[in-house]
Design an enzyme around this catalytic site. Structure first.
Site, PDB file in Angstrom:
ATOM      1  N   LYS A  44       0.818  -1.202   0.000  1.00  0.00           N
ATOM      2  CA  LYS A  44       0.000   0.000   0.000  1.00  0.00           C
ATOM      3  C   LYS A  44       0.862   1.267   0.000  1.00  0.00           C
ATOM      4  CE  LYS A  44      -3.112  -2.190   3.304  1.00  0.00           C
ATOM      5  NZ  LYS A  44      -3.581  -2.068   4.708  1.00  0.00           N
ATOM      6  N   ASP A 104      14.455  -0.566   1.432  1.00  0.00           N
ATOM      7  CA  ASP A 104      15.053  -0.715   2.761  1.00  0.00           C
ATOM      8  C   ASP A 104      16.022  -1.899   2.696  1.00  0.00           C
ATOM      9  OD1 ASP A 104      15.503  -1.030   5.508  1.00  0.00           O
ATOM     10  OD2 ASP A 104      13.437  -0.734   6.071  1.00  0.00           O
TER      11      ASP A 104
HETATM   12  C1  PRP Z   1       7.258  -1.497   2.788  1.00  0.00           C
HETATM   13  C2  PRP Z   1       7.507  -0.636   1.572  1.00  0.00           C
HETATM   14  C3  PRP Z   1       8.222  -1.556   0.640  1.00  0.00           C
HETATM   15  C4  PRP Z   1       8.986  -2.474   1.568  1.00  0.00           C
HETATM   16  C5  PRP Z   1      10.422  -2.074   1.597  1.00  0.00           C
HETATM   17  O1  PRP Z   1       6.098  -2.235   2.543  1.00  0.00           O
HETATM   18  O2  PRP Z   1       6.312  -0.152   1.024  1.00  0.00           O
HETATM   19  O3  PRP Z   1       7.328  -2.320  -0.142  1.00  0.00           O
HETATM   20  O4  PRP Z   1       8.401  -2.340   2.870  1.00  0.00           O
HETATM   21  O5  PRP Z   1      11.137  -2.852   2.515  1.00  0.00           O
HETATM   22  P1  PRP Z   1      12.286  -3.856   2.098  1.00  0.00           P
HETATM   23  O6  PRP Z   1      13.202  -3.124   1.163  1.00  0.00           O
HETATM   24  O7  PRP Z   1      12.937  -4.163   3.430  1.00  0.00           O
HETATM   25  O8  PRP Z   1      11.678  -5.073   1.478  1.00  0.00           O
HETATM   26  P2  PRP Z   1       5.322  -3.036   3.674  1.00  0.00           P
HETATM   27  O9  PRP Z   1       5.721  -4.473   3.605  1.00  0.00           O
HETATM   28  O10 PRP Z   1       5.485  -2.354   4.993  1.00  0.00           O
HETATM   29  O11 PRP Z   1       3.814  -2.959   3.192  1.00  0.00           O
HETATM   30  P3  PRP Z   1       2.915  -1.662   2.882  1.00  0.00           P
HETATM   31  O12 PRP Z   1       3.490  -1.024   1.632  1.00  0.00           O
HETATM   32  O13 PRP Z   1       1.564  -2.210   2.670  1.00  0.00           O
HETATM   33  O14 PRP Z   1       3.034  -0.733   4.082  1.00  0.00           O
END
Ligand code: PRP
Length: 181
Positions: A44, A104
């Site tokens: 999202k 990240d």
């Molecule tokens: C967050 C963000 C990325 C991911 C990055 O999504 O939107 O998709 O984490 O992190 P990484 O590089 O460590 O994989 P999240 O899983 O929190 O879901 P959301 O977008 O629904 O908040």
């Protein structure tokens, strides 16, 4: 301006984001103006950035949505990525642009990129608003276009959440440590 008590400080203001998104839109318009690209919003978190960026694209394009999640309600990555690559999206032969809010550990984008590459796009590039290079687990993984590189701070707003909250803030801010510790 709406600034909940849990916010410690504004890291990137609404104006700074707006200027950066406009600049990214200019660069991407130049690259994709004759390619009818397929912009993919990774739900999202990327929804706010995506909605702003697509309106800074001054050329034909199509959009679609995928769901990826890794964090649950914790502030640290769970280390597993759930992908829901929508059935019915045709990637073959398309110039695909994945739009993310934050890079990240890179586990999410690494998994997504590997999945999409098997679907034979004409090209595949990654755009992210934020990058935390110091947190990388997938070594050497980078986005093709990055808005802001930031330190290892827990940030929310402009689509990013903590436990599903704060996505609606128009800026990127840091959380007070007591909120998540
Ligand atoms: C967050 C963000 C990325 C991911 C990055 O999504 O939107 O998709 O984490 O992190 P990484 O590089 O460590 O994989 P999240 O899983 O929190 O879901 P959301 O977008 O629904 O908040």
């Amino acid at each position: 301006m709406y600034c909940p008590d849990e916010i410690e400080r504004i890291l990137i203001s609404e104006d700074e984001i707006k200027a950066k998104v406009a600049e990214m839109g200019r660069v991407l318009t130049e690259e994709y103006k004759d390619k009818n690209p397929l912009f993919i919003c990774v739900l999202k978190g990327s929804v706010v950035f995506f909605a702003d960026l697509m309106r800074e694209m001054h050329c034909p394009l199509e959009i679609n949505f995928l769901k990826a999640s890794s964090y649950g309600s914790s502030t640290v990555s769970a280390g597993t990525v759930k992908l829901d690559v929508g059935a019915g999206i045709e990637f073959e032969g398309r110039h695909v642009v994945i739009v993310e809010d934050i890079l990240d550990t890179a586990r999410t984008l690494y998994s997504l990129k590997n999945d999409l590459i098997t679907r034979n796009p004409a090209s595949l590039k990654i755009v992210t608003l934020l990058d935390k290079p110091s947190r990388r687990v997938v070594k050497g993984f980078t986005a093709d276009y990055t808005g802001f590189a930031i330190d290892d701070l827990f940030v929310v707003g402009y689509g990013l959440d903590y436990d599903e909250r704060f996505r609606n803030l128009p800026y990127v801010g840091t959380l007070k440590p007591e909120v998540y510790s």
